[in-house]
Design a protein around this motif. Structure first.
Motif: not given
Length: 160
Positions: A111-113, A126-128, A131-132, A138-139
């Motif tokens: 949900r977050t990504v 940037e998402i990586g 969210a660490g 992420v993909k």
């Protein structure tokens, strides 16, 4: 970062950060508190955070505070699945309600990504950072989350 840059950062990113946190938590007061705490943290670290990296710092810090709150709340009480609107049951859910319900069913990280990518427009790198996760992770989370959303929304029982 200067005081003027801090004020610019607040004006530029406060609404986006609030939207991101609120969309996940669905509790306005909690989202407002997290945003306020995040900007307070930025103010306390004003000498350490570069203006160019302020957005990333804000979303990373806000995300972590949100996760802490979610984990703390999970230890308390689960929300009932049957929720009423304005004291009465909703007659026909609109598409937005269906999508929100589908998002709620996703694992927290998916949900977050998805929200960072599709609602806030961040790229995978940037998402990586926020969210660490690695860019590949992420993909994968976005792909799997979108598949789950598609399967949920396509199911006729969920729309009726």
């Amino acid at each position: 970062m200067t005081e003027k840059e801090y004020n610019t950062t607040v004006e530029t990113h406060a609404n986006a950060l609030f939207r991101f946190i609120y969309k996940n938590l669905k509790v306005r007061e909690d989202a407002e508190n997290i945003v306020q705490d995040t900007f307070e943290g930025l103010w306390l670290n004003i000498d350490k955070v570069e203006f160019a990296k302020a957005k990333s710092w804000l979303f990373t810090t806000g995300y972590r505070k949100m996760i802490d709150l979610i984990r703390r709340d999970k230890k308390m009480v689960e929300m009932p699945e049957h929720v009423k609107e304005n004291g009465r049951e909703a007659a026909q859910p609109d598409m937005k309600a269906i999508v929100n319900k589908a998002l709620d069913r996703l694992p927290e990280i998916q949900r977050t990504v998805i929200m960072l990518r599709d609602y806030e427009g961040y790229d995978y790198a940037e998402i990586g950072k926020i969210a660490g996760l690695t860019e590949s992770q992420v993909k994968v989370y976005i792909f799997r989350g979108r598949q789950t959303l598609k399967n949920y929304i396509v199911n006729l029982e969920n729309i009726i």
